[in-house]
Design an enzyme around this catalytic site. Structure first.
Site, PDB file in Angstrom:
ATOM      1  N   SER A 145      39.356  71.698  15.808  1.00  0.00           N
ATOM      2  CA  SER A 145      39.721  71.368  14.419  1.00  0.00           C
ATOM      3  C   SER A 145      40.801  70.293  14.420  1.00  0.00           C
ATOM      4  O   SER A 145      41.608  70.213  15.357  1.00  0.00           O
ATOM      5  CB  SER A 145      40.278  72.606  13.713  1.00  0.00           C
ATOM      6  OG  SER A 145      40.851  72.245  12.476  1.00  0.00           O
ATOM      7  N   TYR A 155      46.428  79.027  13.551  1.00  0.00           N
ATOM      8  CA  TYR A 155      45.028  78.578  13.552  1.00  0.00           C
ATOM      9  C   TYR A 155      44.890  77.288  14.378  1.00  0.00           C
ATOM     10  O   TYR A 155      44.028  77.182  15.248  1.00  0.00           O
ATOM     11  CB  TYR A 155      44.536  78.351  12.109  1.00  0.00           C
ATOM     12  CG  TYR A 155      43.203  77.638  12.055  1.00  0.00           C
ATOM     13  CD1 TYR A 155      42.025  78.297  12.417  1.00  0.00           C
ATOM     14  CD2 TYR A 155      43.118  76.297  11.669  1.00  0.00           C
ATOM     15  CE1 TYR A 155      40.806  77.629  12.388  1.00  0.00           C
ATOM     16  CE2 TYR A 155      41.893  75.638  11.642  1.00  0.00           C
ATOM     17  CZ  TYR A 155      40.745  76.298  11.998  1.00  0.00           C
ATOM     18  OH  TYR A 155      39.533  75.642  11.982  1.00  0.00           O
TER      19      TYR A 155
HETATM   20  N1  NAD Z   1      34.757  73.450   7.366  1.00  0.00           N
HETATM   21  C1  NAD Z   1      35.776  72.754   7.840  1.00  0.00           C
HETATM   22  O1  NAD Z   1      36.350  71.903   7.133  1.00  0.00           O
HETATM   23  C2  NAD Z   1      36.249  72.946   9.253  1.00  0.00           C
HETATM   24  C3  NAD Z   1      37.219  72.067   9.738  1.00  0.00           C
HETATM   25  C4  NAD Z   1      37.647  72.196  11.061  1.00  0.00           C
HETATM   26  C5  NAD Z   1      37.097  73.168  11.878  1.00  0.00           C
HETATM   27  N2  NAD Z   1      36.163  74.027  11.378  1.00  0.00           N
HETATM   28  C6  NAD Z   1      35.624  75.030  12.318  1.00  0.00           C
HETATM   29  O2  NAD Z   1      34.206  74.941  12.319  1.00  0.00           O
HETATM   30  C7  NAD Z   1      33.627  76.216  12.604  1.00  0.00           C
HETATM   31  C8  NAD Z   1      32.613  76.560  11.537  1.00  0.00           C
HETATM   32  O3  NAD Z   1      33.212  76.384  10.273  1.00  0.00           O
HETATM   33  P1  NAD Z   1      32.411  76.630   8.919  1.00  0.00           P
HETATM   34  O4  NAD Z   1      33.178  75.927   7.850  1.00  0.00           O
HETATM   35  O5  NAD Z   1      30.980  76.368   9.086  1.00  0.00           O
HETATM   36  O6  NAD Z   1      32.686  78.219   8.775  1.00  0.00           O
HETATM   37  P2  NAD Z   1      31.973  79.381   7.931  1.00  0.00           P
HETATM   38  O7  NAD Z   1      33.040  80.372   7.653  1.00  0.00           O
HETATM   39  O8  NAD Z   1      31.191  78.806   6.785  1.00  0.00           O
HETATM   40  O9  NAD Z   1      30.945  79.993   8.988  1.00  0.00           O
HETATM   41  C9  NAD Z   1      31.402  80.598  10.158  1.00  0.00           C
HETATM   42  C10 NAD Z   1      30.389  81.644  10.598  1.00  0.00           C
HETATM   43  O10 NAD Z   1      30.911  82.281  11.772  1.00  0.00           O
HETATM   44  C11 NAD Z   1      30.647  83.677  11.695  1.00  0.00           C
HETATM   45  N3  NAD Z   1      31.597  84.422  12.520  1.00  0.00           N
HETATM   46  C12 NAD Z   1      32.907  84.675  12.255  1.00  0.00           C
HETATM   47  N4  NAD Z   1      33.441  85.421  13.226  1.00  0.00           N
HETATM   48  C13 NAD Z   1      32.450  85.648  14.135  1.00  0.00           C
HETATM   49  C14 NAD Z   1      32.387  86.361  15.349  1.00  0.00           C
HETATM   50  N5  NAD Z   1      33.455  87.035  15.821  1.00  0.00           N
HETATM   51  N6  NAD Z   1      31.219  86.384  16.036  1.00  0.00           N
HETATM   52  C15 NAD Z   1      30.122  85.738  15.550  1.00  0.00           C
HETATM   53  N7  NAD Z   1      30.123  85.063  14.391  1.00  0.00           N
HETATM   54  C16 NAD Z   1      31.271  85.007  13.685  1.00  0.00           C
HETATM   55  C17 NAD Z   1      30.783  83.993  10.199  1.00  0.00           C
HETATM   56  O11 NAD Z   1      30.119  85.210   9.849  1.00  0.00           O
HETATM   57  C18 NAD Z   1      30.168  82.744   9.561  1.00  0.00           C
HETATM   58  O12 NAD Z   1      28.791  82.909   9.287  1.00  0.00           O
HETATM   59  C19 NAD Z   1      34.797  77.195  12.706  1.00  0.00           C
HETATM   60  O13 NAD Z   1      35.114  77.379  14.079  1.00  0.00           O
HETATM   61  C20 NAD Z   1      35.930  76.469  11.985  1.00  0.00           C
HETATM   62  O14 NAD Z   1      37.202  76.875  12.443  1.00  0.00           O
HETATM   63  C21 NAD Z   1      35.726  73.936  10.095  1.00  0.00           C
END
Ligand code: NAD
Length: 250
Positions: A145, A155
């Site tokens: 991230s 985080y």
């Molecule tokens: N959306 C953003 O702007 C952003 C920015 C930087 C980093 N990220 C990172 O990208 C990744 C995905 O983000 P997103 O926005 O698609 O998230 P999201 O919350 O929409 O989806 C994440 C998915 O991971 C699943 N999950 C959570 N804990 C879990 C576990 N212990 N085992 C298996 N599955 C699990 C959840 O049920 C969910 O379906 C994450 O690692 C997040 O930290 C997102």
């Protein structure tokens, strides 16, 4: 025949957001995709959507910190095409609940944050490794991230560890022909972010971008497709920032 025909990709957190978008894009290019999510209903629903569009997908329930479950999932995934070609370590806790100061979250929540975001990457990589070893073009893509590069949050620290592990695993798995890279997304308007993020926070973050406007899932999908492809055959141990320049720095 495209590069992904006859190859298998395992995507954690595959039920929604980036994970689902990664699975949809890889399946459209011919890969068999396995979507792993702690929420089995969303994993199965996402896989069903991919199958309805003519792709090959399985949705399975599992927690990325569960060693035995991840080993079983990788074994099952490997049976389809004789191995695993791509692992996307995408599952992560990043809701508002886990974005609080450490003093507010307390040890139990910080422990869970690191368990999922950091040790989940270790757990899934170890489980996939025997099935990836020696596969031509095999690679791992971790999702870090922009918060990792900015400091000041538990985080972000968990995601800094993901960038570190990307280098460590690139060194350790290089001998087995496996490349390991990461993506640091900036603010990307997934459904979860659209629903949860206050407008003021969105504006404050976007004011730091060098490229104005909304980051979208496709920006991250395209970065993943590049890092996992033969075009990146000489790239390993890298964390690619896709942030609109928000986290620009040394
Ligand atoms: N959306 C953003 O702007 C952003 C920015 C930087 C980093 N990220 C990172 O990208 C990744 C995905 O983000 P997103 O926005 O698609 O998230 P999201 O919350 O929409 O989806 C994440 C998915 O991971 C699943 N999950 C959570 N804990 C879990 C576990 N212990 N085992 C298996 N599955 C699990 C959840 O049920 C969910 O379906 C994450 O690692 C997040 O930290 C997102």
């Amino acid at each position: 025949m495209g590069e992904w025909q006859g190859r298998t990709a395992v995507i954690t957190g595959g039920g929604r957001g980036f994970g689902k978008a990664f699975g949809t894009a890889l399946a459209a290019e011919g890969a068999h995709v396995v979507l792993v999510d702690i929420d089995d209903a969303v994993a199965e629903a996402a896989a069903e959507e991919i199958r309805a569009a003519g792709g090959s997908a399985d949705g399975v329930g599992g927690d990325v910190t569960d060693e035995a479950r991840m080993a079983a999932i990788m074994e099952q995934a490997a049976a389809v095409n004789g191995g695993v070609d791509l692992l996307v370590n995408n599952a992560g806790l990043h809701s508002d609940e886990y974005g609080q100061p450490i003093l507010k979250m307390g040890l139990a929540k910080v422990r869970r944050l690191f368990d999922v975001n950091v040790l989940g990457v270790v757990c899934c990589t170890l489980a996939a490794h025997p099935h990836m070893k020696g596969r031509a073009g095999a690679s791992v893509v971790n999702i870090s991230s922009s918060a990792a590069h900015m400091g000041g949050s538990a985080y972000g620290d968990s995601k800094l560890a993901v960038a570190g592990l990307t280098i460590t695993f690139a060194r350790e798995l290089g001998a087995d022909g496996i490349r390991v890279n990461a993506i640091s997304p900036g603010l990307i308007l997934t459904e979860t972010i659209r629903n949860e993020l206050p407008e003021a926070t969105k504006q404050r973050v976007q004011a730091m971008q060098l490229i104005p406007g909304d980051g979208i899932e496709k920006d991250i999908v395209d970065a993943m497709l590049y890092l996992a492809s033969a075009k990146a055959r000489f790239v390993t141990g890298e964390t690619l920032r896709v942030t609109g320049g928000m986290a620009a720095g040394v």
